[in-house]
Motif scaffolding. Structure first.
Motif, PDB file in Angstrom:
ATOM      1  N   ARG A 179      25.694 -79.008 -34.249  1.00  0.00           N
ATOM      2  CA  ARG A 179      25.326 -78.908 -32.759  1.00  0.00           C
ATOM      3  C   ARG A 179      25.816 -77.763 -31.937  1.00  0.00           C
ATOM      4  NH1 ARG A 179      23.098 -82.303 -35.362  1.00  0.00           N
ATOM      5  NH2 ARG A 179      22.144 -80.401 -35.779  1.00  0.00           N
ATOM      6  N   GLU A 226      24.615 -76.946 -28.789  1.00  0.00           N
ATOM      7  CA  GLU A 226      25.246 -77.546 -27.654  1.00  0.00           C
ATOM      8  C   GLU A 226      26.364 -77.092 -27.185  1.00  0.00           C
ATOM      9  OE1 GLU A 226      23.696 -81.568 -26.763  1.00  0.00           O
ATOM     10  OE2 GLU A 226      23.230 -81.506 -28.902  1.00  0.00           O
ATOM     11  N   GLU A 243      27.243 -84.114 -23.373  1.00  0.00           N
ATOM     12  CA  GLU A 243      26.890 -85.137 -24.056  1.00  0.00           C
ATOM     13  C   GLU A 243      25.882 -84.725 -25.137  1.00  0.00           C
ATOM     14  OE1 GLU A 243      28.001 -88.158 -23.879  1.00  0.00           O
ATOM     15  OE2 GLU A 243      29.169 -87.881 -21.858  1.00  0.00           O
ATOM     16  N   PRO A 244      26.629 -84.069 -26.090  1.00  0.00           N
ATOM     17  CA  PRO A 244      25.771 -83.699 -27.414  1.00  0.00           C
ATOM     18  C   PRO A 244      25.322 -84.684 -28.278  1.00  0.00           C
ATOM     19  CG  PRO A 244      27.996 -83.366 -27.886  1.00  0.00           C
ATOM     20  CD  PRO A 244      28.070 -83.840 -26.385  1.00  0.00           C
ATOM     21  N   ASN A 245      24.238 -84.411 -28.970  1.00  0.00           N
ATOM     22  CA  ASN A 245      24.000 -85.366 -30.185  1.00  0.00           C
ATOM     23  C   ASN A 245      24.920 -85.153 -31.306  1.00  0.00           C
ATOM     24  OD1 ASN A 245      21.492 -85.716 -28.823  1.00  0.00           O
ATOM     25  ND2 ASN A 245      20.251 -84.884 -30.594  1.00  0.00           N
ATOM     26  N   ASN A 246      25.000 -86.277 -32.098  1.00  0.00           N
ATOM     27  CA  ASN A 246      25.918 -86.347 -33.264  1.00  0.00           C
ATOM     28  C   ASN A 246      25.488 -85.242 -34.290  1.00  0.00           C
ATOM     29  OD1 ASN A 246      28.096 -87.092 -34.712  1.00  0.00           O
ATOM     30  ND2 ASN A 246      27.306 -89.273 -35.073  1.00  0.00           N
ATOM     31  N   SER A 247      26.706 -84.929 -35.163  1.00  0.00           N
ATOM     32  CA  SER A 247      26.377 -84.147 -36.227  1.00  0.00           C
ATOM     33  C   SER A 247      25.232 -84.742 -37.299  1.00  0.00           C
ATOM     34  CB  SER A 247      27.629 -83.981 -36.841  1.00  0.00           C
ATOM     35  OG  SER A 247      28.232 -84.922 -37.501  1.00  0.00           O
ATOM     36  N   ASN A 264      16.267 -83.585 -38.315  1.00  0.00           N
ATOM     37  CA  ASN A 264      15.769 -83.372 -36.960  1.00  0.00           C
ATOM     38  C   ASN A 264      17.130 -84.138 -36.056  1.00  0.00           C
ATOM     39  OD1 ASN A 264      13.576 -82.127 -37.514  1.00  0.00           O
ATOM     40  ND2 ASN A 264      12.660 -83.678 -38.018  1.00  0.00           N
ATOM     41  N   GLU A 265      18.135 -84.027 -36.142  1.00  0.00           N
ATOM     42  CA  GLU A 265      19.239 -84.660 -35.460  1.00  0.00           C
ATOM     43  C   GLU A 265      19.278 -83.809 -34.170  1.00  0.00           C
ATOM     44  OE1 GLU A 265      20.526 -87.519 -36.112  1.00  0.00           O
ATOM     45  OE2 GLU A 265      19.125 -87.581 -37.797  1.00  0.00           O
ATOM     46  N   PHE A 266      18.970 -82.458 -34.029  1.00  0.00           N
ATOM     47  CA  PHE A 266      19.066 -81.876 -32.767  1.00  0.00           C
ATOM     48  C   PHE A 266      18.291 -82.020 -31.774  1.00  0.00           C
ATOM     49  CE2 PHE A 266      16.210 -79.325 -35.448  1.00  0.00           C
ATOM     50  CZ  PHE A 266      15.189 -79.038 -34.505  1.00  0.00           C
ATOM     51  N   LYS A 267      18.503 -81.789 -30.396  1.00  0.00           N
ATOM     52  CA  LYS A 267      17.462 -81.959 -29.354  1.00  0.00           C
ATOM     53  C   LYS A 267      16.382 -81.004 -29.380  1.00  0.00           C
ATOM     54  CE  LYS A 267      21.228 -83.812 -26.453  1.00  0.00           C
ATOM     55  NZ  LYS A 267      22.129 -83.558 -25.364  1.00  0.00           N
TER      56      LYS A 267
END
Length: 317
Positions: free
Chosen positions: A38, A41, A297-301, A305-308
């Motif tokens: 991420r 982010e 408040e980033p997404n987890n690693s 498609n885990e990214f925003k």
């Protein structure tokens, strides 16, 4: 009388002149292309703090899809790399990219120029050219000589993002302003192996932070003679390219998105950027102000498609 009148007029004229704008603010280019941690982010978050604290001119270069949306899974394109032509600092957080020659050249030309560089985590494996034999040296040789090491192994993901996996401490002999205000902390990043066994940090690398793996696959497998539980997680070095001028380089193998929630991690990153730019005299005893400019408040690693999704590259005016 005329003499004093002349002085008065001159003082009024020059006293009313607006102060000259500071034209010495550095141009910092962030090269962002990592599909796991991420960086799309964390790096803009750092860039906004850097803009506030230093007034730096910021360029953010992202991997984007054909519609212009940020897509860290696209390995063959990073938009905006031409900004490196007149940059004062390149900040690299990329992973296994396979850029076309014209894009790669912006990065390699910058590295050879003698200007400073900062690298995060996966910059030890910025590139992976699987089929193009003309670029094979970019896979392992390039990051080793520029940043200090290539990709080797790590101690295991375990509770990815749900627990801290590396205890970070200051090495006893460490003496660098990058440590100003940085206290020992625990990081979410699983420990990368960069030194020990058959491997050594390259060049004149000077580690100043050490990580201790709190959970380790290598310990479970009885391989600690090859991959010890402790390893450097931050160092400085120089790289002298074809220009003959030595670049200042700061590198850290930390960089999980949740690491940057920790103030000590943000101070480490910001202090390192100041140091690389030759602004170490501006780092106060308690470090650069690492207060967030907005909620982070980033997404987890994670891969896939885990990214925003649906986000276009931002500009930092």
């Amino acid at each position: 009388m005329k003499y004093f009148l002349t002085l008065l007029i001159l003082s009024l004229i020059f006293g009313c002149q607006p102060e000259k704008e500071d034209t010495e603010k550095p141009k910092v280019v962030f090269v962002i292309g990592d599909e796991e941690y991420r960086s799309e982010e964390s790096m803009p978050m750092l860039a906004k703090i850097l803009k506030r604290e230093m007034g730096a001119e910021i360029s953010l270069c992202f991997s984007v899809d054909s519609a212009g949306y940020i897509d860290p899974n696209r390995l063959d394109h990073i938009e905006g790399l031409e900004a490196l032509k007149d940059a004062d600092l390149m900040v690299m957080f990329a992973r296994f990219r396979e850029l076309p020659p014209e894009e790669l050249k912006y990065i390699t030309d910058y590295a050879e120029s003698g200007r400073p560089m900062v690298g995060f985590r996966t910059a030890t494996h910025t590139f992976l050219y699987k089929n193009d034999t003309t670029q094979k040296q970019m896979n392992n040789e390039w990051p080793t000589k520029v940043f200090g090491q290539q990709w080797i192994t790590h101690h295991g993901h375990f509770e990815d993002g749900h627990g801290k996996l590396t205890e970070v401490s200051i090495l006893p002999e460490a003496d660098t302003p990058i440590l100003n205000g940085v206290e020992p902390f625990e990081a979410y990043s699983w420990l990368y192996h960069v030194d020990g066994g058959d491997w050594k940090l390259a060049g004149d690398s000077k580690p100043f932070l050490e990580g201790r793996s709190l959970k380790s696959n290598h310990e479970m497998n009885g391989d600690l003679d090859k991959y010890p539980l402790t390893n450097p997680v931050a160092w400085t070095k120089t790289y002298t390219g074809t220009s003959g001028k030595a670049s200042r380089v700061f590198f850290t193998t930390l960089g999980h998105p949740f690491d940057f929630k920790i103030e000590n991690m943000r101070k480490l990153a910001l202090n390192g950027i100041y140091w690389a730019l030759g602004h170490e005299d501006e780092i106060p005893e308690n470090g650069i102000n690492a207060e967030l400019t907005e909620p982070y408040e980033p997404n987890n690693s994670g891969f896939g498609n885990e990214f925003k999704t649906g986000i276009k590259p931002i500009l930092i005016p």
